[in-house]
Design a protein around this motif. Structure first.
Motif, PDB file in Angstrom:
ATOM      1  N   GLN A 213     -30.808  -7.239  13.607  1.00 36.44           N
ATOM      2  CA  GLN A 213     -30.566  -8.147  14.729  1.00 36.44           C
ATOM      3  C   GLN A 213     -29.589  -9.255  14.332  1.00 36.44           C
ATOM      4  OE1 GLN A 213     -31.870  -7.642  17.847  1.00 36.44           O
ATOM      5  NE2 GLN A 213     -30.334  -9.170  18.392  1.00 36.44           N
ATOM      6  N   PRO A 214     -28.395  -9.289  14.902  1.00 34.81           N
ATOM      7  CA  PRO A 214     -27.452 -10.362  14.579  1.00 34.81           C
ATOM      8  C   PRO A 214     -27.936 -11.705  15.135  1.00 34.81           C
ATOM      9  CG  PRO A 214     -26.328  -8.456  15.551  1.00 34.81           C
ATOM     10  CD  PRO A 214     -27.792  -8.271  15.787  1.00 34.81           C
ATOM     11  N   THR A 215     -27.411 -12.776  14.580  1.00 32.20           N
ATOM     12  CA  THR A 215     -27.725 -14.120  15.062  1.00 32.20           C
ATOM     13  C   THR A 215     -26.658 -14.627  16.021  1.00 32.20           C
ATOM     14  OG1 THR A 215     -26.611 -15.088  13.140  1.00 32.20           O
ATOM     15  CG2 THR A 215     -28.991 -14.671  12.961  1.00 32.20           C
ATOM     16  N   THR A 216     -25.728 -13.734  16.405  1.00 29.05           N
ATOM     17  CA  THR A 216     -24.625 -14.070  17.301  1.00 29.05           C
ATOM     18  C   THR A 216     -24.310 -12.856  18.168  1.00 29.05           C
ATOM     19  OG1 THR A 216     -22.246 -14.591  17.347  1.00 29.05           O
ATOM     20  CG2 THR A 216     -23.031 -13.416  15.440  1.00 29.05           C
ATOM     21  N   THR A 217     -23.581 -13.093  19.237  1.00 31.08           N
ATOM     22  CA  THR A 217     -23.164 -11.985  20.119  1.00 31.08           C
ATOM     23  C   THR A 217     -21.863 -11.335  19.654  1.00 31.08           C
ATOM     24  OG1 THR A 217     -21.980 -13.529  21.573  1.00 31.08           O
ATOM     25  CG2 THR A 217     -24.300 -13.037  22.116  1.00 31.08           C
ATOM     26  N   GLU A 282     -25.052  -8.791   4.297  1.00 33.55           N
ATOM     27  CA  GLU A 282     -25.002 -10.161   3.772  1.00 33.55           C
ATOM     28  C   GLU A 282     -23.659 -10.460   3.127  1.00 33.55           C
ATOM     29  OE1 GLU A 282     -29.765 -10.779   2.742  1.00 33.55           O
ATOM     30  OE2 GLU A 282     -28.356 -10.137   1.191  1.00 33.55           O
ATOM     31  N   GLU A 287     -23.643 -12.694   9.550  1.00 30.83           N
ATOM     32  CA  GLU A 287     -24.342 -13.049  10.793  1.00 30.83           C
ATOM     33  C   GLU A 287     -25.054 -11.849  11.414  1.00 30.83           C
ATOM     34  OE1 GLU A 287     -21.820 -16.622  12.801  1.00 30.83           O
ATOM     35  OE2 GLU A 287     -20.788 -14.698  12.637  1.00 30.83           O
ATOM     36  N   GLY A 290     -29.731 -10.053  10.177  1.00 23.36           N
ATOM     37  CA  GLY A 290     -30.965 -10.672  10.653  1.00 23.36           C
ATOM     38  C   GLY A 290     -32.168  -9.772  10.449  1.00 23.36           C
TER      39      GLY A 290
END
Length: 362
Positions: A213-217, A282, A287, A290
């Motif tokens: 799951q990314p922390t950004t779109t 990483e 980003e 996740g």
């Protein structure tokens, strides 16, 4: 490969029976997990590039026939450390065959896709017309196409043995014995179950993929392309996040040997299952590193050189073989089916398949 070949043959009016040990699409082979990349600027030279171009055309034709999206042209970003791989030869060959490609440095990579962080000496080959296939949808589409053209499908039926005589080929199963003038064998990671009738230099390998799951779109479908990543730590490939499922990433090299019929360890059975994938994110797409949303196990079937096998049985000329697709073959399923159909009906193929001959292992 077999489902595609069956559809191509049935459309030509050939009496066709498809026998599968499972019920495709299924999770016992190399086609599950939602998506597969399709690229055109291919390693391995013009034979692969021409096949990739034709494969794309045939996927588009299947889409029109079935009325469903099978291929998304998201673009594919091929990233590499110069210490691992250089794109110069592939760039020249692709351009000479009319494949649109761009050669990008690290600054341009980061400018276009801010979520990607690579060292200054990394380069990329970007293919704007490449993308990804919905793999299980593709299998279902060819299954439907084959059936509508008159092919018969026998599922959940293990082939027990094959015999060749002057009458043709006999295929023995628990549900009966079937006779044909010609047979195509495309058993994927299960070729060992056909021994001693056919022994191939193919090693089935356990592989894993994960959805993070990314922390950004920035990694969402429509904004981020499919990708390959060649690094000193290993070779990886991946896909944008589809409908919030997470960025999907797998590792092309490595993996553990597997033998048909043995239990296969689920994702997470080994520390490196998640560790290797997470570490790559990483390092190069932080980003996107996740929460792990999902992990999955599938199978590669590797030849020693990772090139395919498309040939006739070394003794029986009426037995065709398609195997050893080595983790990068799915995109070619449409054209491999056409090749096998042409070999069965005409005895020849317009595609250059000399690279895939069994003779190379002698």
């Amino acid at each position: 490969m077999g489902m595609s070949a069956g559809a191509h043959l049935a459309k030509r009016g050939v009496s066709t029976l498809l026998i599968d040990a499972f019920d495709p699409p299924h999770q016992e082979g190399s086609h599950h997990g939602d998506t597969r990349l399709i690229r055109h600027a291919y390693h391995g030279g013009p034979a692969y590039i021409n096949m990739a171009i034709r494969a794309h055309q045939l996927w588009n034709e299947l889409e029109e026939e079935i009325g469903e999206t099978l291929l998304v042209q998201s673009g594919v970003l091929n990233l590499s450390s110069p210490a691992v791989y250089s794109y110069e030869t592939r760039l020249e060959e692709s351009k000479s065959l009319g494949v649109p490609v761009e050669y990008l440095d690290a600054d341009e990579i980061h400018r276009r896709w801010p979520g990607v962080t690579v060292p200054e000496d990394y380069m990329a080959l970007y293919e704007p017309q490449a993308g990804y296939l919905y793999s299980e949808r593709c299998i279902s589409a060819y299954r439907r196409s084959a059936a509508e053209a008159g092919a018969e499908l026998l599922v959940n039926t293990q082939v027990e043995r094959l015999e060749v005589s002057l009458r043709g080929v006999s295929v023995y199963t628990a549900k009966g014995t079937f006779h044909a003038g010609q047979v195509i064998l495309s058993a994927g990671a299960w070729f060992q179950t056909l021994e001693p009738f056919l022994s191939l230099n193919i090693q089935p390998v356990r592989k894993v993929v994960g959805w993070f799951q990314p922390t950004t779109t920035r990694f969402d479908a429509g904004r981020f392309p499919g990708f390959t990543l060649n690094t000193p730590e290993g070779g990886f490939y991946g896909f944008p996040s589809l409908n919030g499922a997470g960025l999907k990433i797998g590792r092309h090299d490595g993996g553990l040997p597997w033998n048909p019929g043995e239990p296969i360890a689920p994702f997470g059975s080994y520390e490196e299952d998640e560790r290797d994938l997470r570490r790559a994110l990483e390092n190069y797409m932080p980003e996107a590193a996740g929460v792990l949303n999902r992990g999955l196990v599938c199978k590669y079937e590797l030849t020693p050189d990772e090139d395919f096998i498309i040939d006739r049985h070394p003794v029986h000329s009426n037995v065709l073989i398609a195997g050893g697709f080595s983790g990068h073959g799915f995109k070619f399923a449409s054209v491999v089916g056409e090749i096998l159909s042409n070999l069965a009906v005409n005895g020849t193929s317009s595609q250059d398949i000399g690279l895939f001959s069994l003779d190379r292992f002698k």
